[in-house]
Design an enzyme around this catalytic site. Structure first.
Site, PDB file in Angstrom:
ATOM      1  N   ASP A  27       0.915  -1.398  -0.014  1.00 22.14           N
ATOM      2  CA  ASP A  27      -0.280  -0.165  -0.310  1.00 22.14           C
ATOM      3  C   ASP A  27       1.488   0.912  -0.183  1.00 22.14           C
ATOM      4  O   ASP A  27       1.801   1.286   0.536  1.00 22.14           O
ATOM      5  CB  ASP A  27      -0.917  -0.105   0.899  1.00 22.14           C
ATOM      6  CG  ASP A  27      -1.816   0.687   0.847  1.00 22.14           C
ATOM      7  OD1 ASP A  27      -2.445   1.759   1.198  1.00 22.14           O
ATOM      8  OD2 ASP A  27      -3.399  -0.205  -0.243  1.00 22.14           O
ATOM      9  N   HIS A  44      -5.833   4.551   4.542  1.00 17.19           N
ATOM     10  CA  HIS A  44      -5.709   3.683   3.136  1.00 17.19           C
ATOM     11  C   HIS A  44      -5.268   1.844   3.337  1.00 17.19           C
ATOM     12  O   HIS A  44      -6.065   1.211   2.930  1.00 17.19           O
ATOM     13  CB  HIS A  44      -5.070   4.579   2.483  1.00 17.19           C
ATOM     14  CG  HIS A  44      -4.809   4.040   1.081  1.00 17.19           C
ATOM     15  ND1 HIS A  44      -4.136   2.994   0.552  1.00 17.19           N
ATOM     16  CD2 HIS A  44      -5.841   4.559   0.064  1.00 17.19           C
ATOM     17  CE1 HIS A  44      -4.881   2.752  -0.317  1.00 17.19           C
ATOM     18  NE2 HIS A  44      -5.523   3.627  -1.425  1.00 17.19           N
ATOM     19  N   SER A 103      -8.680   1.799  -5.435  1.00 18.89           N
ATOM     20  CA  SER A 103      -8.359   1.373  -4.292  1.00 18.89           C
ATOM     21  C   SER A 103      -9.091   0.664  -3.546  1.00 18.89           C
ATOM     22  O   SER A 103      -8.840  -0.221  -2.875  1.00 18.89           O
ATOM     23  CB  SER A 103      -7.876   2.263  -4.031  1.00 18.89           C
ATOM     24  OG  SER A 103      -6.872   3.141  -4.182  1.00 18.89           O
TER      25      SER A 103
END
Ligand SMILES: *[C@@H]1O[C@H](CO)[C@@H](O)[C@H](O)[C@H]1NC(C)=O
Ligand SMILES: *[C@@H]1O[C@H](CO)[C@@H](O)[C@H](O)[C@H]1NC(C)=O
Ligand SMILES: *[C@@H]1O[C@H](CO)[C@@H](O)[C@H](O)[C@H]1NC(C)=O
Ligand SMILES: *[C@@H]1O[C@H](CO)[C@@H](O)[C@H](O)[C@H]1NC(C)=O
Ligand SMILES: *[C@@H]1O[C@H](CO)[C@@H](O)[C@H](O)[C@H]1NC(C)=O
Ligand SMILES: *[C@@H]1O[C@H](CO)[C@@H](O)[C@H](O)[C@H]1NC(C)=O
Ligand SMILES: *[C@@H]1O[C@H](CO)[C@@H](O)[C@H](O)[C@H]1NC(C)=O
Ligand SMILES: CC(=O)N[C@H]1CO[C@H](CO)[C@@H](O)[C@@H]1O
Length: 792
Positions: free
Chosen positions: A145, A240, A577
């Site tokens: 990531d 995220h 994503s």
């Protein structure tokens, strides 16, 4: 203000000019890729390979700059190479070197920033309480990531830093999960705020990376390790990484919500799978050289599936041998590891899809059957359905003055800028206390920025007129915000003109469950055809990527937490994503039921069982209500439960991919280095032959309208009942003739594979992209192979 900006601009410009004249001599980070590392075994060889790379460097770097003879990263496991600080000239000298496949500047990649799983199951017609067949907990998903990106800027995530993991999240509890598989060789790296004990039987590995940047031009007396090692940690500081990891394989968490929105059970696509986090990006960005290292580590550690929600910009796409994700995932595939990537958020223009190598599963994003509406009520009592996620404290009983941005423009600001809510365009004396209506005429100013502009001008709220993006709800925190379509917007503007004191209010967000239609391909989702070649259909499939509820880090930023609440452990996010880990989770789920299946079998199963209809039983659409094409959704929306039992699969081998590289036009010598074998390219190699790769979809880049025809061969493998007979049906569009031969395939105990041909020809009538499908069925399974033919 303007003069200051001008000054800054001039300063920046002169810096750029100064820089570009020196660019050739200024050392920059480069990646030097040297092909497969099949000949490297064990630590001894590893050290020898490193020494050889250093020797190679010292042979081209002038001795007075010997401090640059160091490796930022060294790759020796699945593939060979290194990253170093080189001048353009040195890089070009190196690229002529015999052992070297490619040399390219280390690119900075961008981030393609729970109910969704139930929706996928409902879509596959099997209900959300379907008992999962014996799934083993042995599948390991590696999450690579990232960091900041400009698509996040475009898609409402200004300052969105991603990466790493928040181990305390309830989504990573390991209750009921068995011992860590013994083949696992990964580590749990410690950091200032991350202990070994933060890993458990769910989160089994965590790595972070520090890049050694050589201070440009600095002379440090030959100290090869002079770069200060920054304090690192696998801990997520943005959310995220935690979000994507919990989407793929988060544990089941009851009663999860985002401040009461989207309340329900949160769980990943494969709740029994393990997670290993590779924090490949730092606060300074996401370097391609580091991603290469992270993927190499993931392969070495023993992950089965790698999920990457990062990519090159669609504008500056490199070819396959100069793209770190394409290179590393090729070697992952070679080692039996499946790689799934987001296709990017640069839609809806064509040719925007990235991560489009055929060995990558490329994912588009679509909405789920849940919308968030924020009602706008005008002073005359008319109410409009707008969309946003907001924690507005306004009520229906009190309204506020309403004004159009263009009518409250700052002095000497063009009305067109104020209508768009450009930075600095609103007069705060006129805008103060009002609800401002903005339009969206310039995509360079993202929604979040318009909100900040109005907020800074003292506005009470913002209504944004934007037909295209209203389907992707913006999370505006406590600031009242709503997004409406063009029709509603026009009526509001008419209302402003019709009265002396226009008034309005924006109500807090409400969840609309069972929203229809869904799925709809998201406006932002990057579109095919692929910019590098049109002979492979990309994206491969679509998955939920709009307002996805998943774990996050508790953030207490002012304005994002409703008054009186604690920071949420879950958040709603949008982007390819978010779609990518849905496919990773689905793939892990299939692998846990069919541990012996290869990456290409799993990919084929997910693609040929994907659905192309929505929850109204109609064909899937895009955000402007047109039927979605395979360039928008690939084979369709994944149906993980159906994919468990696909009937037939297309197996694509490493050799097929090597042929792909030959047909694409790379030199045989480079392909041999990549493969690590004495592989030979077929004597006839041209791009159109790629269409013949045994891929689970078909794409023909050009077929002459007058007398064009092309025959495609495919081979399917029966993974269903041994004795079965499949019949083909063809769905061909106007302007195209498609015939399948043979149209019957018989499988027996001993005959597990069968080949067929599809003959395409133009009927001479119309030009353009023609979409259709060949579907093989034995009455139980429907193996749908989508095709795209460009008639020119
Ligand atoms: C090289 O740099 C490291 C880290 O800054 C330092 O500990 C070491 O003493 C330096 N060595 C020399 C020879 O300067
Ligand atoms: C879920 O949590 C909310 C508060 O966060 C609580 O009011 C509610 O009772 C909980 N529901 C269940 C079913 O536990
Ligand atoms: C939806 O599809 C139609 C027809 O292909 C196309 O014209 C339109 O631009 C698409 N809309 C979006 C938002 O992609
Ligand atoms: C709503 O919240 C804002 C702060 O975000 C505060 O200034 C305002 O007074 C509140 N309004 C009401 C009606 O509670
Ligand atoms: C509102 O009035 C302005 C100026 O009088 C005009 O330019 C604009 O077109 C009107 N808008 C609508 C929606 O009628
Ligand atoms: C490749 O090498 C194998 C043995 O390693 C040999 O049998 C084969 O003939 C070689 N093929 C070519 C094309 O050189
Ligand atoms: C398939 O058919 C053959 C011949 O009819 C039979 O011998 C065999 O047992 C069958 N196999 C299965 C798995 O049903
Ligand atoms: C649906 C929903 O949760 N709306 C919330 C929006 O924000 C206000 C103020 O914080 C809440 O009271 C609402 O519940």
């Amino acid at each position: 203000m303007a003069s200051l900006l001008q000054l800054l601009f001039l300063l920046t410009l002169s810096c750029i000019l100064l820089y570009s004249t020196k660019a050739n001599e200024t050392p920059q980070p480069y990646v030097v890729y040297m092909g497969s590392s099949t000949k490297i075994n064990g630590e001894g060889d590893f050290e020898a390979a490193k020494l050889a790379h250093l020797r190679l460097l010292s042979s081209i770097i002038p001795s007075e700059e010997s401090e640059r003879v160091f490796l930022r990263h060294s790759y020796n496991h699945a593939f060979k190479g290194f990253s170093a600080m080189l001048t353009e000239k040195e890089a070009s000298v190196l690229s002529g070197h015999d052992e070297i496949v490619s040399v390219f500047p280390d690119p900075i990649l961008q981030l393609h920033t729970t109910r969704s799983w139930d929706f996928l199951e409902a879509e596959s017609g099997m209900g959300s309480n379907h008992p999962y067949p014996h799934s083993s907990g042995d599948v390991i998903i590696g999450i690579v990531d990232t960091e900041i990106s400009f698509n996040l800027l475009l898609y409402d995530c200004v300052g969105d830093w991603s990466v790493g993991i928040w181990p305390e999240s309830p989504s990573f509890n390991d209750n009921g999960i068995g011992e860590i598989p013994s083949r696992w060789k990964g580590v749990c790296m410690e950091g200032s705020d991350f202990k070994k004990s933060d890993c458990n039987r769910k989160l089994i590995g965590a790595r972070y990376y520090t890049i050694q940047y050589s201070s440009i031009g600095a002379k440090t007396g030959g100290n090869k390790t002079h770069a200060v090692k920054p304090a690192g940690s696998p801990r997520d500081f943005e959310g995220h990484g935690t979000h994507t990891a919990s989407t793929a394989a988060g544990s089941t968490v009851l009663n999860a919500s985002y401040y009461d929105l989207a309340r329900g059970t949160a769980k990943g696509g494969s709740p029994s799978s393990r997670i290993a986090m590779y924090k490949a990006c730092s606060i300074t960005g996401c370097s391609g050289a580091t991603i290469l290292k992270a993927i190499e580590d993931a392969i070495k550690d023993g992950v089965d599936i790698i999920s990457i929600s990062i990519g090159m910009s669609s504008i500056f796409q490199s070819d396959f041998l100069n793209d770190p994700i394409a290179i590393a995932s090729f070697h992952a595939h070679q080692m039996g590891v499946m790689v799934i990537c987001s296709g990017g958020n640069d839609g809806p223009d064509p040719y925007t899809v990235v991560n489009s190598a055929p060995w990558i599963f490329t994912v588009a994003a679509s909405n789920i059957d849940r919308a968030f509406q924020s009602m706008v009520v005008l002073g005359n009592g008319h109410a409009f359905q707008g969309y946003a996620i907001n924690f507005s404290n306004l009520t229906r009983s009190k309204t506020y003055p309403l004004a159009f941005g263009g009518d409250v423009a700052a002095a000497s600001t063009p009305v067109s800028e104020a209508s768009n809510c450009y930075p600095g365009s609103l007069d705060s004396k006129k805008a103060f206390g009002k609800i401002i209506i903005c339009v969206d005429a310039d995509p360079a100013i993202p929604r979040r920025m318009k909100k900040l502009v109005a907020e800074a001008a003292g506005a009470r709220g913002v209504i944004l007129i934007d037909d295209a993006e209203k389907g992707v709800p913006l999370d505006s925190g406590v600031f009242p915000f709503s997004e409406v379509g063009d029709m509603a917007g026009l009526q509001m503007l008419k209302y402003i003109n019709s009265t002396k004191n226009p008034m309005a209010t924006i109500l807090p967000a409400e969840e609309i469950p069972r929203f229809r239609p869904a799925p709809v391909v998201a406006y932002f989702s990057s579109r095919g055809p692929g910019g590098l070649t049109e002979t492979i259909l990309k994206p491969d499939a679509t998955a939920p990527g709009v307002a996805i509820l998943a774990a996050t880090i508790p953030k207490s930023d002012i304005g994002s937490v409703p008054i009186g609440k604690n920071p949420s452990m879950f958040s709603l996010r949008s982007g390819t994503s978010m779609a990518c880990p849905h496919v990773a989770g689905a793939a892990a789920f299939i692998k846990s039921v069919h541990p012996g299946w290869t990456a290409s079998k799993i990919k084929s199963a997910l693609m040929t069982t994907a659905t192309t209809s929505n929850n109204m039983g109609k064909p899937l659409t895009n955000s402007s209500d047109s039927f979605a094409s395979p360039h928008e959704m690939g084979a369709g929306q994944i149906c993980p439960l159906k994919a468990l039992n696909p009937g037939l699969v297309y197996e694509t081998t490493t050799k097929d991919y090597l042929h792909f590289l030959c047909y694409y036009g790379y030199k045989e010598k480079l392909i041999r280095s990549m493969s690590g074998t004495n592989f030979s390219c077929p004597t006839t190699s041209f791009e159109d032959l790629i269409s013949n790769l045994n891929y689970p979809s078909i794409s023909i880049s050009k077929l002459d309208r007058k007398r064009g025809s092309q025959t495609i061969t495919r081979t399917v493998t029966n993974v269903g009942s041994k004795n079965s007979t499949y019949i083909a049906t063809v769905q061909a569009p106007i302007g195209l003739v498609a015939k399948v031969s043979p149209n019957k395939l018989i499988f027996t105990d001993n005959l597990r594979t069968a080949s067929f041909k599809v003959f395409f020809s133009s009927d001479g009538s119309t030009m353009g992209y023609k979409f259709g499908a060949v579907t093989w069925s034995d009455g139980l399974h429907f193996v749908r192979t989508v095709f795209v033919v460009n008639v020119v």
